[in-house]
Design a protein around this motif. Structure first.
Motif, PDB file in Angstrom:
ATOM      1  N   TRP A  79       0.828  -1.211   0.000  1.00  0.00           N
ATOM      2  CA  TRP A  79       0.000   0.000   0.000  1.00  0.00           C
ATOM      3  C   TRP A  79       0.863   1.263   0.000  1.00  0.00           C
ATOM      4  O   TRP A  79       0.420   2.316  -0.454  1.00  0.00           O
ATOM      5  CB  TRP A  79      -0.937   0.000   1.208  1.00  0.00           C
ATOM      6  CG  TRP A  79      -0.231   0.084   2.530  1.00  0.00           C
ATOM      7  CD1 TRP A  79       0.213  -0.950   3.282  1.00  0.00           C
ATOM      8  CD2 TRP A  79       0.135   1.281   3.220  1.00  0.00           C
ATOM      9  NE1 TRP A  79       0.832  -0.494   4.398  1.00  0.00           N
ATOM     10  CE2 TRP A  79       0.804   0.881   4.401  1.00  0.00           C
ATOM     11  CE3 TRP A  79      -0.029   2.637   2.980  1.00  0.00           C
ATOM     12  CZ2 TRP A  79       1.302   1.788   5.318  1.00  0.00           C
ATOM     13  CZ3 TRP A  79       0.468   3.554   3.890  1.00  0.00           C
ATOM     14  CH2 TRP A  79       1.131   3.133   5.046  1.00  0.00           C
ATOM     15  N   PHE A  80       2.101   1.144   0.540  1.00  0.00           N
ATOM     16  CA  PHE A  80       2.984   2.308   0.557  1.00  0.00           C
ATOM     17  C   PHE A  80       3.286   2.792  -0.862  1.00  0.00           C
ATOM     18  O   PHE A  80       3.344   4.003  -1.130  1.00  0.00           O
ATOM     19  CB  PHE A  80       4.280   1.956   1.286  1.00  0.00           C
ATOM     20  CG  PHE A  80       5.295   3.044   1.260  1.00  0.00           C
ATOM     21  CD1 PHE A  80       5.144   4.171   2.074  1.00  0.00           C
ATOM     22  CD2 PHE A  80       6.394   2.982   0.423  1.00  0.00           C
ATOM     23  CE1 PHE A  80       6.075   5.197   2.047  1.00  0.00           C
ATOM     24  CE2 PHE A  80       7.327   3.999   0.387  1.00  0.00           C
ATOM     25  CZ  PHE A  80       7.164   5.113   1.206  1.00  0.00           C
ATOM     26  N   TYR A  81       3.464   1.845  -1.792  1.00  0.00           N
ATOM     27  CA  TYR A  81       3.743   2.231  -3.182  1.00  0.00           C
ATOM     28  C   TYR A  81       2.537   2.915  -3.821  1.00  0.00           C
ATOM     29  O   TYR A  81       2.682   3.787  -4.681  1.00  0.00           O
ATOM     30  CB  TYR A  81       4.157   0.998  -3.985  1.00  0.00           C
ATOM     31  CG  TYR A  81       5.393   0.336  -3.435  1.00  0.00           C
ATOM     32  CD1 TYR A  81       6.636   0.950  -3.538  1.00  0.00           C
ATOM     33  CD2 TYR A  81       5.312  -0.893  -2.787  1.00  0.00           C
ATOM     34  CE1 TYR A  81       7.772   0.358  -3.010  1.00  0.00           C
ATOM     35  CE2 TYR A  81       6.447  -1.495  -2.260  1.00  0.00           C
ATOM     36  CZ  TYR A  81       7.668  -0.862  -2.378  1.00  0.00           C
ATOM     37  OH  TYR A  81       8.782  -1.437  -1.848  1.00  0.00           O
ATOM     38  N   SER A  82       1.341   2.491  -3.392  1.00  0.00           N
ATOM     39  CA  SER A  82       0.145   3.175  -3.890  1.00  0.00           C
ATOM     40  C   SER A  82       0.116   4.624  -3.429  1.00  0.00           C
ATOM     41  O   SER A  82      -0.278   5.527  -4.178  1.00  0.00           O
ATOM     42  CB  SER A  82      -1.110   2.437  -3.398  1.00  0.00           C
ATOM     43  OG  SER A  82      -1.150   1.135  -3.919  1.00  0.00           O
ATOM     44  N   ALA A  83       0.546   4.837  -2.153  1.00  0.00           N
ATOM     45  CA  ALA A  83       0.606   6.216  -1.647  1.00  0.00           C
ATOM     46  C   ALA A  83       1.609   7.046  -2.436  1.00  0.00           C
ATOM     47  O   ALA A  83       1.355   8.220  -2.751  1.00  0.00           O
ATOM     48  CB  ALA A  83       0.982   6.191  -0.164  1.00  0.00           C
ATOM     49  N   VAL A  84       2.728   6.431  -2.773  1.00  0.00           N
ATOM     50  CA  VAL A  84       3.744   7.144  -3.570  1.00  0.00           C
ATOM     51  C   VAL A  84       3.193   7.494  -4.951  1.00  0.00           C
ATOM     52  O   VAL A  84       3.400   8.606  -5.470  1.00  0.00           O
ATOM     53  CB  VAL A  84       5.026   6.288  -3.692  1.00  0.00           C
ATOM     54  CG1 VAL A  84       6.014   6.934  -4.658  1.00  0.00           C
ATOM     55  CG2 VAL A  84       5.668   6.097  -2.333  1.00  0.00           C
ATOM     56  N   ILE A  85       2.468   6.550  -5.569  1.00  0.00           N
ATOM     57  CA  ILE A  85       1.889   6.796  -6.900  1.00  0.00           C
ATOM     58  C   ILE A  85       0.921   7.972  -6.855  1.00  0.00           C
ATOM     59  O   ILE A  85       0.970   8.887  -7.687  1.00  0.00           O
ATOM     60  CB  ILE A  85       1.183   5.521  -7.412  1.00  0.00           C
ATOM     61  CG1 ILE A  85       2.214   4.454  -7.763  1.00  0.00           C
ATOM     62  CG2 ILE A  85       0.320   5.839  -8.630  1.00  0.00           C
ATOM     63  CD1 ILE A  85       1.593   3.128  -8.121  1.00  0.00           C
TER      64      ILE A  85
END
Length: 204
Positions: free
Chosen positions: A69-75
């Protein structure tokens, strides 16, 4: 009705575009230009739909704390920053959008293509196994081209640079043109199937 109307629109639009190549004058040419402008409008709406879908998928992933989910936040963060940077400051040289493009997007793009080099090396290793005559020819041509493009190739054999130039200009060009012709014929065949309603998968 829901199936016949899109098929009719596709057929008329496709025939007008094809006819404009042979009759580029009024009214066919004007109608084709209008359709091309409409295509740009539809493409913009499709891009907006894609962005909204990207936000929806990644927001749900964040809310449910799924894996990564952290990568989704970055996106989401980088998408919003880039959009507002281009919207508020423009895209001219020296703007915030230009800074993001030069110092974030371009290095990340180069990194992604650098990673592809490992996949290319792996595919080359499998392709260059001389299991038959064709693979042997491919292996021989690859060795000549690789050695002919570096200084040590001329030291090993003085004719290697000329041989690699001949391979790149004659057989390689012929192969590339054959692939392009095949791809063009495939595009034409697929387009005709869509225009005449044979291919209807886009309706689902």
């Amino acid at each position: 009705m829901k199936r016949y109307v899109p098929l009719a629109i596709t057929f008329v639009s496709g025939m007008i575009i094809i006819a404009s190549f042979f009759v580029p004058r009024y009214p066919v040419g004007e109608a084709a230009n209008t359709l091309k402008n409409w295509y740009m409008v539809v493409a913009v709406f499709a891009m907006i739909l894609g962005i909204l879908n990207l936000l929806k998928v990644n927001f749900l992933k964040m809310m449910k704390k799924r894996r990564g989910w952290f990568y989704s936040a970055v996106i989401i963060f980088t998408l919003l920053v880039t959009v507002f940077a281009g919207w508020g400051g423009g895209m001219e040289e020296g703007s915030a959008f230009d800074f993001i493009f030069r110092h974030f997007y371009t290095p990340l793009n180069a990194t992604m293509f650098s990673l592809l080099a490992f996949f290319v090396a792996s595919a080359s290793f499998r392709a260059f196994r001389a299991r038959n005559l064709e693979a042997g020819l491919l292996l021989t041509a690859a060795i000549i081209v690789m050695l002919g493009r570096v200084p040590i190739g001329k030291i090993i054999f003085s004719y290697l640079p000329a041989a690699q130039a001949w391979i790149m200009e004659i057989p390689n060009t012929a192969g590339q043109r054959a692939i392009m012709i095949g791809a063009a014929l495939g595009v034409i065949a697929t387009s005709l199937r869509i225009i005449f309603g044979i291919e209807r998968s886009y309706l689902n």
